[in-house]
Design an enzyme around this catalytic site. Structure first.
Site, PDB file in Angstrom:
ATOM      1  N   SER A  79       1.058  -1.103   0.032  1.00 40.39           N
ATOM      2  CA  SER A  79       0.007  -0.393  -0.110  1.00 40.39           C
ATOM      3  C   SER A  79       0.483   1.439   0.220  1.00 40.39           C
ATOM      4  O   SER A  79       1.738   0.788   0.017  1.00 40.39           O
ATOM      5  CB  SER A  79      -0.866  -0.069   1.121  1.00 40.39           C
ATOM      6  OG  SER A  79      -2.098   1.108   1.257  1.00 40.39           O
ATOM      7  N   GLU A 108       0.541  10.813 -10.416  1.00 37.57           N
ATOM      8  CA  GLU A 108      -0.567   9.910 -11.240  1.00 37.57           C
ATOM      9  C   GLU A 108      -1.686  10.457 -10.213  1.00 37.57           C
ATOM     10  O   GLU A 108      -1.990  10.788  -9.013  1.00 37.57           O
ATOM     11  CB  GLU A 108      -0.653   9.265 -10.827  1.00 37.57           C
ATOM     12  CG  GLU A 108       0.727   8.319 -11.275  1.00 37.57           C
ATOM     13  CD  GLU A 108       0.890   6.619 -11.457  1.00 37.57           C
ATOM     14  OE1 GLU A 108       0.573   6.223 -11.135  1.00 37.57           O
ATOM     15  OE2 GLU A 108       2.020   6.231 -11.844  1.00 37.57           O
ATOM     16  N   LYS A 110      -5.152   9.460  -7.413  1.00 37.42           N
ATOM     17  CA  LYS A 110      -5.499   8.059  -6.589  1.00 37.42           C
ATOM     18  C   LYS A 110      -6.456   8.069  -7.304  1.00 37.42           C
ATOM     19  O   LYS A 110      -7.432   7.988  -6.483  1.00 37.42           O
ATOM     20  CB  LYS A 110      -4.725   8.563  -5.339  1.00 37.42           C
ATOM     21  CG  LYS A 110      -5.144   7.836  -4.625  1.00 37.42           C
ATOM     22  CD  LYS A 110      -4.229   7.860  -3.244  1.00 37.42           C
ATOM     23  CE  LYS A 110      -4.330   6.702  -2.298  1.00 37.42           C
ATOM     24  NZ  LYS A 110      -5.117   5.921  -2.155  1.00 37.42           N
ATOM     25  N   ASP A 112      -9.895   5.839  -6.619  1.00 33.33           N
ATOM     26  CA  ASP A 112     -10.721   5.516  -5.687  1.00 33.33           C
ATOM     27  C   ASP A 112     -11.276   4.009  -6.112  1.00 33.33           C
ATOM     28  O   ASP A 112     -12.965   4.482  -6.475  1.00 33.33           O
ATOM     29  CB  ASP A 112     -11.617   6.311  -5.265  1.00 33.33           C
ATOM     30  CG  ASP A 112     -12.173   5.844  -3.507  1.00 33.33           C
ATOM     31  OD1 ASP A 112     -11.053   5.327  -3.288  1.00 33.33           O
ATOM     32  OD2 ASP A 112     -13.149   6.876  -2.986  1.00 33.33           O
ATOM     33  N   TYR A 217      -1.381   1.149 -13.766  1.00 31.80           N
ATOM     34  CA  TYR A 217      -0.233   2.448 -13.512  1.00 31.80           C
ATOM     35  C   TYR A 217       0.908   1.704 -12.244  1.00 31.80           C
ATOM     36  O   TYR A 217       1.938   2.213 -11.888  1.00 31.80           O
ATOM     37  CB  TYR A 217      -1.066   3.226 -11.837  1.00 31.80           C
ATOM     38  CG  TYR A 217      -1.512   2.845 -10.742  1.00 31.80           C
ATOM     39  CD1 TYR A 217      -0.599   1.843  -9.518  1.00 31.80           C
ATOM     40  CD2 TYR A 217      -3.079   2.465 -10.809  1.00 31.80           C
ATOM     41  CE1 TYR A 217      -1.946   1.351  -9.003  1.00 31.80           C
ATOM     42  CE2 TYR A 217      -3.707   1.925  -9.533  1.00 31.80           C
ATOM     43  CZ  TYR A 217      -3.105   1.182  -9.168  1.00 31.80           C
ATOM     44  OH  TYR A 217      -3.627   0.731  -7.930  1.00 31.80           O
ATOM     45  N   LYS A 281       5.740   9.349  -7.662  1.00 30.80           N
ATOM     46  CA  LYS A 281       5.915   8.114  -7.225  1.00 30.80           C
ATOM     47  C   LYS A 281       7.875   8.360  -8.194  1.00 30.80           C
ATOM     48  O   LYS A 281       7.863   9.483  -8.936  1.00 30.80           O
ATOM     49  CB  LYS A 281       5.923   6.857  -8.055  1.00 30.80           C
ATOM     50  CG  LYS A 281       4.313   6.200  -8.113  1.00 30.80           C
ATOM     51  CD  LYS A 281       3.273   5.524  -8.781  1.00 30.80           C
ATOM     52  CE  LYS A 281       2.577   5.334  -8.661  1.00 30.80           C
ATOM     53  NZ  LYS A 281       1.765   4.284  -9.332  1.00 30.80           N
ATOM     54  N   LYS A 305      -3.182  13.074   0.264  1.00 30.77           N
ATOM     55  CA  LYS A 305      -4.357  12.855   0.515  1.00 30.77           C
ATOM     56  C   LYS A 305      -5.787  14.265   0.151  1.00 30.77           C
ATOM     57  O   LYS A 305      -5.226  14.650   1.183  1.00 30.77           O
ATOM     58  CB  LYS A 305      -5.012  11.722   1.568  1.00 30.77           C
ATOM     59  CG  LYS A 305      -4.652  10.128   1.146  1.00 30.77           C
ATOM     60  CD  LYS A 305      -6.007   9.884   1.067  1.00 30.77           C
ATOM     61  CE  LYS A 305      -5.725   8.154   1.013  1.00 30.77           C
ATOM     62  NZ  LYS A 305      -6.472   8.115   2.342  1.00 30.77           N
ATOM     63  N   CYS A 399     -36.161  11.240  29.569  1.00 29.94           N
ATOM     64  CA  CYS A 399     -34.995  10.352  28.599  1.00 29.94           C
ATOM     65  C   CYS A 399     -36.684   9.982  27.715  1.00 29.94           C
ATOM     66  O   CYS A 399     -37.620   9.877  28.084  1.00 29.94           O
ATOM     67  CB  CYS A 399     -35.487   9.161  29.672  1.00 29.94           C
ATOM     68  SG  CYS A 399     -35.015   7.178  28.599  1.00 29.94           S
ATOM     69  N   CYS A 402     -38.009   6.365  28.453  1.00 33.75           N
ATOM     70  CA  CYS A 402     -38.936   6.260  29.866  1.00 33.75           C
ATOM     71  C   CYS A 402     -38.906   7.529  30.553  1.00 33.75           C
ATOM     72  O   CYS A 402     -39.532   6.652  31.913  1.00 33.75           O
ATOM     73  CB  CYS A 402     -38.262   5.218  30.507  1.00 33.75           C
ATOM     74  SG  CYS A 402     -36.884   5.953  31.413  1.00 33.75           S
ATOM     75  N   CYS A 417     -29.649   9.003  31.376  1.00 31.16           N
ATOM     76  CA  CYS A 417     -31.006   8.880  31.712  1.00 31.16           C
ATOM     77  C   CYS A 417     -30.789   8.495  32.963  1.00 31.16           C
ATOM     78  O   CYS A 417     -29.763   6.723  32.651  1.00 31.16           O
ATOM     79  CB  CYS A 417     -32.262   7.714  31.174  1.00 31.16           C
ATOM     80  SG  CYS A 417     -33.210   6.576  31.563  1.00 31.16           S
ATOM     81  N   CYS A 422     -35.227   1.208  32.151  1.00 34.06           N
ATOM     82  CA  CYS A 422     -34.896   1.799  31.024  1.00 34.06           C
ATOM     83  C   CYS A 422     -34.857   0.807  30.155  1.00 34.06           C
ATOM     84  O   CYS A 422     -33.581   0.776  30.308  1.00 34.06           O
ATOM     85  CB  CYS A 422     -34.446   2.887  31.074  1.00 34.06           C
ATOM     86  SG  CYS A 422     -34.878   3.932  28.959  1.00 34.06           S
TER      87      CYS A 422
HETATM   88  S1  IVH Z   1       1.027   3.079  -6.464  1.00 36.01           S
HETATM   89  C1  IVH Z   1       4.184  -0.112  -4.719  1.00 36.01           C
HETATM   90  N1  IVH Z   1      -0.971   4.315  -8.258  1.00 36.01           N
HETATM   91  O1  IVH Z   1      -3.823   3.449  -3.438  1.00 36.01           O
HETATM   92  C2  IVH Z   1       3.026   0.512  -6.087  1.00 36.01           C
HETATM   93  N2  IVH Z   1      -1.798   3.641  -6.102  1.00 36.01           N
HETATM   94  O2  IVH Z   1      -2.979   3.729  -0.608  1.00 36.01           O
HETATM   95  C3  IVH Z   1       1.208   1.363  -4.899  1.00 36.01           C
HETATM   96  N3  IVH Z   1      -3.987   3.387  -6.047  1.00 36.01           N
HETATM   97  O3  IVH Z   1      -3.168  -0.202  -2.501  1.00 36.01           O
HETATM   98  C4  IVH Z   1       0.440   1.798  -5.617  1.00 36.01           C
HETATM   99  N4  IVH Z   1      -4.537   5.391  -7.995  1.00 36.01           N
HETATM  100  O4  IVH Z   1      -4.706   0.768  -3.922  1.00 36.01           O
HETATM  101  C5  IVH Z   1      -0.945   3.168  -6.935  1.00 36.01           C
HETATM  102  N5  IVH Z   1      -1.718   5.702  -9.481  1.00 36.01           N
HETATM  103  C6  IVH Z   1      -2.073   5.529  -8.810  1.00 36.01           C
HETATM  104  C7  IVH Z   1      -2.603   4.500  -7.805  1.00 36.01           C
HETATM  105  C8  IVH Z   1      -2.876   3.794  -6.515  1.00 36.01           C
HETATM  106  C9  IVH Z   1      -5.654   4.112  -6.327  1.00 36.01           C
HETATM  107  C10 IVH Z   1      -4.683   2.705  -4.930  1.00 36.01           C
HETATM  108  C11 IVH Z   1      -4.392   1.117  -5.099  1.00 36.01           C
HETATM  109  C12 IVH Z   1      -2.706   1.545  -3.552  1.00 36.01           C
HETATM  110  C13 IVH Z   1      -3.454   2.435  -3.010  1.00 36.01           C
HETATM  111  C14 IVH Z   1      -2.080   2.956  -1.835  1.00 36.01           C
END
Ligand code: IVH
Length: 661
Positions: A79, A108, A110, A112, A217, A281, A305, A399, A402, A417, A422
């Protein structure tokens, strides 16, 4: 001849799918597409010997599985660590520069959704797996085969594993929910849950109907393909036929990085799918090697985030609920709003003081904040939007269940209460007893317990273990078959063997939470020992103060409670600790620790529990009395303070050394 036409049809359909779904550039009409697909189906029907495993006819789904096989990832699926603001991004950049690297980053979106690993042999799709715990995932090949943006055949006959994100577009989620609404079904809460639920369908036809999509990705072993940067890896995967997000961008310095983030944050609502942040990255793979990994995350990447979203809605009403301790909580009833895919209808308002300090009035337009995985919160009333019709908040005096008068405990803000009889308090207490973290009785939802209470089947804890006496009555209830009744009675029986800490927590002794229950169970081994412990002995335990000690003594002093405990004992409920034992450790015993930054091997709760089991204490702020500060990634000001005061600083590895493990 037939073989040739078969090949040709597969190629035409694969290409059409790729152009339409991956490139978003259709090249043939729907009618033409259907015609080719029909021809392919007919050919396979007439000549089953021709049928290839990677035929696009497999995309319609059809195989029904009994369950999901386990798949072990050759390279663990990690993760990402998180950062939440500019200074944490700068700290991430500095950590990389400190290694002598001049970083370039790939930014990139992220996405969801949920991560997936795709495997190909000789260019043919052979397997898809979920991340699972990172080491072992589940085989979801049949469901992923239905995703049109996952190529079944690559442009080269390579053996390769790639990783990416499966997700559901906002539009598809909306469409599905519209249908579900008209059918009176429960709505899918957000795109991510909807996608996760869809890939776990045993019937791949259902998965196919969910119209999932996929962005790729990550290439886990780039060196096998002579690749030296992440950008090249993305380009190579795109060339093989994978769908790679066009928003990915190489940035050359931190200013460009911050600018990318700002831009995407502003325009995220325009995207057809949900994103919850930006992934950063390191571009150079040799540089990634230098940075390496922690147990859970790469050190060469992180996820920024986005901050919680705020939306406006109307405060329709304030209603009051009664907890098992009798505590009264005001709750906001809101005009339903969707924040990042979740529908918000209610939010806790904690207590009278909280509502008064925010001057909330019924009818107000209020702002609601919701961060991912966090409960929604009412931020403030928008005073400019008041019409004069709003009704001021009034705390109730009795309450709501009751009707006994409410009172505050000395020095506290909450009303209670105090009526031991009750009904609501009893029901909440029973719900707590059976809940997952307490006795963990499967199949006893809140509503069922309330119904059983009202039917007179379960009035006190011991009644759970006598429910079998009502077996006949249960079969007469609507919605209960023999099987579900037997399952329920089995689950109840099973719970008799729980280790002691669950029972201590389940009793619902005021101020005794899950952690304290564990501490007491380990310390006293049996419930009798705990019952017999005196006040002084209890307060001497680190992390147990006078309030908790008194609460424990008071609880067992009441004959009503002791009757229940004795009843449970007679019914054969285990009253002994059967969990893991941790010896007291001189590195921790009687010492105070402060934790700062993001830990990678433990959650906050885990490490705090460990410390307290070893006889130590976790504190919130650093002072001269702090024995050591345990530092994770991106430590905050507590780290600086510790350095200033010359307090020992431990990494997670140091912590483990001190454990002697
Ligand atoms: S890279 C070692 N790239 O976010 C590389 N993850 O919070 C690991 N995710 O588990 C992942 N968009 O499910 C990567 N452009 C992106 C992503 C991405 C969404 C998710 C993925 C990961 C989670 C981590």
């Amino acid at each position: 001849m037939l073989e040739k036409r078969y090949e040709e049809l597969i190629n035409i359909i694969n290409e059409a799918d790729y152009n339409y779904h991956t490139l978003d550039k259709p090249t043939i009409t729907d009618q033409e597409y259907d015609k080719y697909l029909r021809e392919l189906y007919e050919l396979e029907y007439a000549h089953p010997e021709l049928k290839r495993d990677d035929s696009p006819t497999g995309r319609a789904g059809g195989k029904i599985l009994e369950g999901f096989e386990k798949v072990t990832h050759k390279i663990p699926m990690l993760s990402l660590s998180n950062v939440f603001n500019e200074s944490e991004i700068i700290a991430f950049d500095n950590r990389i520069k400190k290694e002598g690297i001049t970083p370039k980053y790939v930014c990139e979106l992220k996405i969801d959704g949920l991560s997936v690993s795709l495997q190909y042999e000789k260019g043919k799709f052979v397997r898809a797996a979920t991340r699972g715990d990172g080491v072992t995932g589940e085989d979801i090949t049949e469901n992923v085969r239905t995703i049109k943006t996952v190529p079944l055949t690559l442009t080269e006959e390579v053996d390769i594993e790639v990783r990416g994100e499966i997700y559901m577009s906002k539009k598809v989620l909306e469409e599905i929910n519209e249908v579900r609404k008209s059918e009176g079904k429960e709505l899918l809460q957000n795109a991510r849950n909807a996608a996760a639920g869809s890939v776990r369908q045993l019937d791949s036809k259902v998965a196919a109907s969910r119209k999932l999509e996929c962005w790729i990705y990550h290439l886990p072993n780039p060196e096998d393909y002579g690749i030296t940067t992440h950008m090249e890896a993305l380009e190579y995967m795109r060339h093989l036929g994978f769908r790679v997000n066009p928003n990915n961008k190489l940035v050359h310095n931190i200013d460009e990085l911050l600018q990318y983030i700002e831009e995407k944050q502003e325009t995220r609502d325009d995207l057809p799918y949900d994103i919850d942040g930006i992934v950063i990255k390191l571009n150079s793979l040799p540089d990634q090697k230098i940075m390496g990994y922690t147990a859970k995350y790469p050190r060469w990447a992180t996820a920024y985030k986005f901050p919680a979203k705020v939306v406006l809605t109307k405060l329709i009403d304030i209603v009051f609920t009664v907890g098992r301790t009798g505590q009264i909580t005001p709750n906001a009833v809101l005009e339903p709003v969707i924040i990042q895919g979740s529908t918000i209808r209610r939010a806790t308002l904690h207590n009278e003081d909280y509502v008064i300090s925010k001057d909330l009035r019924i009818g107000d337009i209020v702002s609601i904040r919701k961060a991912a995985e966090v409960i929604p919160e009412v931020v403030e009333a928008i005073k400019e939007r008041r019409t004069g019709e709003e009704k001021p908040f009034e705390m109730i005096k009795f309450c709501p269940i009751c009707h006994s008068p409410l009172m505050k405990k000395e020095g506290q803000v909450d009303y209670y209460c105090f009526n031991q009889g009750c009904d609501r308090r009893h029901i909440e207490g029973l719900i707590h007893f059976a809940s997952r973290k307490a006795m963990n009785i499967d199949g006893l939802g809140d509503q069922i317990i309330e119904d059983f209470y009202n039917l007179g089947f379960i009035k006190r804890f011991t009644d759970f273990y006598k429910l079998y006496e009502h077996k006949k009555d249960l079969t007469e209830l609507e919605g209960y078959g023999d099987k579900s009744i037997n399952n329920l009675l089995d689950a109840i029986e099973e719970s008799k063997h729980n280790s002691l800490e669950r029972l201590i927590f389940a009793l619902g002794i005021p101020n005794v939470g899950e952690k304290t229950a564990k501490l007491l169970a380990m310390k006293y081994d049996t419930l009798d020992n705990l019952i017999n412990a005196d006040f002084d002995e209890l307060v001497a335990i680190p992390d147990i103060g006078g309030i908790i000690a008194k609460s424990i003594k008071d609880y067992f002093a009441l004959s009503f409670n002791m009757d229940q405990v004795n009843g449970l004992k007679e019914l054969g409920i285990n009253m002994t600790y059967t969990g893991e034992k941790v010896e007291e450790n001189e590195n921790f015993s009687g010492k105070t620790f402060v934790i700062t930054g993001t830990l990678v091997k433990y959650t906050r709760d885990e490490i705090e529990e460990k410390i307290s089991l070893l006889g130590g204490k976790a504190a919130g702020s650093v002072s001269k009395k702090t024995s050591a500060v345990i530092v994770g990634e991106n430590p905050g000001s507590k780290y600086d303070k510790a350095k200033e005061l010359g307090i020992p600083i431990w990494s997670e590895d140091d912590f483990e050394k001190m454990l002697g493990e």
